[in-house]
Design a protein around this motif. Sequence first.
Motif, PDB file in Angstrom:
ATOM      1  N   SER A 126     -29.201 122.938  -4.262  1.00 27.32           N
ATOM      2  CA  SER A 126     -28.430 123.667  -3.567  1.00 27.32           C
ATOM      3  C   SER A 126     -26.981 123.604  -4.048  1.00 27.32           C
ATOM      4  N   LEU A 127     -25.984 124.812  -3.866  1.00 26.58           N
ATOM      5  CA  LEU A 127     -24.921 124.516  -3.811  1.00 26.58           C
ATOM      6  C   LEU A 127     -24.202 125.545  -2.928  1.00 26.58           C
ATOM      7  N   ARG A 128     -22.955 125.350  -2.548  1.00 28.19           N
ATOM      8  CA  ARG A 128     -22.460 126.088  -1.499  1.00 28.19           C
ATOM      9  C   ARG A 128     -21.075 126.651  -2.315  1.00 28.19           C
ATOM     10  N   LEU A 129     -20.687 127.835  -2.384  1.00 28.24           N
ATOM     11  CA  LEU A 129     -19.385 128.532  -2.808  1.00 28.24           C
ATOM     12  C   LEU A 129     -18.765 128.777  -1.805  1.00 28.24           C
ATOM     13  N   SER A 130     -17.266 128.571  -2.136  1.00 28.91           N
ATOM     14  CA  SER A 130     -16.181 129.103  -1.154  1.00 28.91           C
ATOM     15  C   SER A 130     -15.276 130.027  -1.838  1.00 28.91           C
ATOM     16  N   CYS A 131     -14.768 131.047  -1.116  1.00 33.34           N
ATOM     17  CA  CYS A 131     -13.729 131.961  -1.578  1.00 33.34           C
ATOM     18  C   CYS A 131     -12.649 131.769  -0.614  1.00 33.34           C
ATOM     19  N   ASP A 132     -11.677 131.415  -1.092  1.00 28.89           N
ATOM     20  CA  ASP A 132     -10.498 131.534  -0.266  1.00 28.89           C
ATOM     21  C   ASP A 132      -9.578 132.720  -0.549  1.00 28.89           C
ATOM     22  N   THR A 133      -9.059 133.329   0.261  1.00 26.87           N
ATOM     23  CA  THR A 133      -8.288 134.472   0.264  1.00 26.87           C
ATOM     24  C   THR A 133      -6.745 134.526   0.900  1.00 26.87           C
ATOM     25  N   SER A 134      -5.745 135.379   0.363  1.00 29.88           N
ATOM     26  CA  SER A 134      -4.706 135.321   0.960  1.00 29.88           C
ATOM     27  C   SER A 134      -3.956 136.516   0.801  1.00 29.88           C
TER      28      SER A 134
ATOM     29  N   TYR B 153     -14.059 144.925   3.181  1.00 31.66           N
ATOM     30  CA  TYR B 153     -15.225 144.533   2.335  1.00 31.66           C
ATOM     31  C   TYR B 153     -15.162 143.231   1.850  1.00 31.66           C
ATOM     32  N   ILE B 154     -16.017 142.335   1.666  1.00 32.56           N
ATOM     33  CA  ILE B 154     -15.995 141.254   0.776  1.00 32.56           C
ATOM     34  C   ILE B 154     -17.500 140.970   0.002  1.00 32.56           C
ATOM     35  N   GLY B 155     -17.476 140.235  -1.020  1.00 34.57           N
ATOM     36  CA  GLY B 155     -18.843 140.177  -1.564  1.00 34.57           C
ATOM     37  C   GLY B 155     -18.808 139.068  -2.688  1.00 34.57           C
ATOM     38  N   TRP B 156     -19.960 138.692  -2.895  1.00 33.82           N
ATOM     39  CA  TRP B 156     -20.122 137.652  -3.992  1.00 33.82           C
ATOM     40  C   TRP B 156     -20.899 138.405  -5.241  1.00 33.82           C
ATOM     41  N   PHE B 157     -20.433 138.333  -6.268  1.00 35.49           N
ATOM     42  CA  PHE B 157     -20.981 139.043  -7.594  1.00 35.49           C
ATOM     43  C   PHE B 157     -21.340 137.934  -8.787  1.00 35.49           C
ATOM     44  N   ARG B 158     -22.023 138.494  -9.665  1.00 38.62           N
ATOM     45  CA  ARG B 158     -22.393 137.092 -10.805  1.00 38.62           C
ATOM     46  C   ARG B 158     -22.332 138.026 -11.862  1.00 38.62           C
ATOM     47  N   GLN B 159     -22.320 137.155 -13.220  1.00 32.62           N
ATOM     48  CA  GLN B 159     -22.576 137.583 -14.237  1.00 32.62           C
ATOM     49  C   GLN B 159     -23.019 136.633 -15.450  1.00 32.62           C
ATOM     50  N   ALA B 160     -24.209 136.888 -15.726  1.00 33.44           N
ATOM     51  CA  ALA B 160     -24.844 135.754 -16.718  1.00 33.44           C
ATOM     52  C   ALA B 160     -24.500 136.320 -18.166  1.00 33.44           C
ATOM     53  N   PRO B 161     -24.269 135.673 -19.134  1.00 30.28           N
ATOM     54  CA  PRO B 161     -24.166 135.837 -20.588  1.00 30.28           C
ATOM     55  C   PRO B 161     -24.954 137.140 -20.954  1.00 30.28           C
ATOM     56  N   GLY B 162     -24.396 138.029 -21.482  1.00 32.15           N
ATOM     57  CA  GLY B 162     -25.083 139.521 -22.287  1.00 32.15           C
ATOM     58  C   GLY B 162     -25.768 140.039 -21.086  1.00 32.15           C
ATOM     59  N   THR B 163     -24.993 140.061 -19.848  1.00 32.42           N
ATOM     60  CA  THR B 163     -25.745 141.090 -18.682  1.00 32.42           C
ATOM     61  C   THR B 163     -24.476 141.548 -18.084  1.00 32.42           C
TER      62      THR B 163
ATOM     63  N   ARG C  70     -32.871 133.205   0.192  1.00 33.80           N
ATOM     64  CA  ARG C  70     -32.487 131.743  -0.563  1.00 33.80           C
ATOM     65  C   ARG C  70     -30.782 131.577  -0.516  1.00 33.80           C
ATOM     66  N   PHE C  71     -30.152 132.767  -0.280  1.00 33.71           N
ATOM     67  CA  PHE C  71     -28.754 132.637  -0.195  1.00 33.71           C
ATOM     68  C   PHE C  71     -28.315 133.144   1.184  1.00 33.71           C
ATOM     69  N   THR C  72     -27.298 132.520   1.773  1.00 31.83           N
ATOM     70  CA  THR C  72     -26.545 132.898   2.892  1.00 31.83           C
ATOM     71  C   THR C  72     -25.026 133.177   2.871  1.00 31.83           C
ATOM     72  N   VAL C  73     -24.629 134.324   3.227  1.00 35.25           N
ATOM     73  CA  VAL C  73     -23.084 134.383   3.013  1.00 35.25           C
ATOM     74  C   VAL C  73     -22.462 134.507   4.495  1.00 35.25           C
TER      75      VAL C  73
ATOM     76  N   VAL D 262     -14.638 133.056   2.750  1.00 34.65           N
ATOM     77  CA  VAL D 262     -16.309 133.364   2.828  1.00 34.65           C
ATOM     78  C   VAL D 262     -16.630 132.608   1.841  1.00 34.65           C
ATOM     79  N   SER D 263     -18.031 132.228   2.496  1.00 27.04           N
ATOM     80  CA  SER D 263     -18.684 131.275   1.397  1.00 27.04           C
ATOM     81  C   SER D 263     -20.184 131.766   1.451  1.00 27.04           C
ATOM     82  N   LEU D 264     -20.719 131.030   0.189  1.00 25.52           N
ATOM     83  CA  LEU D 264     -22.151 131.465  -0.129  1.00 25.52           C
ATOM     84  C   LEU D 264     -22.798 130.290  -0.282  1.00 25.52           C
ATOM     85  N   GLN D 265     -23.922 129.971   0.513  1.00 25.89           N
ATOM     86  CA  GLN D 265     -24.780 128.918   0.429  1.00 25.89           C
ATOM     87  C   GLN D 265     -26.187 129.604  -0.159  1.00 25.89           C
ATOM     88  N   MET D 266     -25.937 128.499  -1.424  1.00 19.68           N
ATOM     89  CA  MET D 266     -27.403 128.856  -2.129  1.00 19.68           C
ATOM     90  C   MET D 266     -28.092 127.661  -2.226  1.00 19.68           C
ATOM     91  N   ASN D 267     -29.353 128.272  -1.775  1.00 24.17           N
ATOM     92  CA  ASN D 267     -30.504 127.130  -1.638  1.00 24.17           C
ATOM     93  C   ASN D 267     -31.628 127.696  -2.772  1.00 24.17           C
TER      94      ASN D 267
END
Length: 126
Positions: free
Chosen positions: A16-24, A32-42, A66-69, A78-83
């Motif tokens: 598991s990991l927990r990501l955090s996004c601090d804003t100002s 609106y706020i969200g989490w996005f991802r990009q893997a190599p070549g995608t 598996r994930f909870t925002v 905003v945080s993203l709990q990834m299990n």
Amino acid sequence: VQLQASGGGLVQPGGSLRLSCDTSGFNLDYYYIGWFRQAPGTEREGVSCINRYNGNAYYSDSVRGRFTVSRDNGKNAVSLQMNSLEPEDTAIYYCATANRWIDYSRLCDPDDYRYWGQGTQVTVSS
């Protein structure tokens, strides 16, 4: 508008990991706020996004269950709990925000998000 993602790292499959996004610079209540991802070549893909009007969360099929925002308006964060992480979750993860209207069908489309933070690397490997 500023966003800063943190919390990435190297984790074994099933971990598991927990990501955090601090804003100002803006009030998260009205964005609106969200989490996005990009893997190599995608292409960048939406992982989980929160509707500014009702607070409902969207999850992509690959992470649902598996994930909870979560959003902390008091802290403007905003945080993203990834299990149960899988090697396929390996990517750079970004948080992003927008205040213009987004149709529900496009709630987590990266093209509709104007403001982006720097990403944080998540690597799932044994």
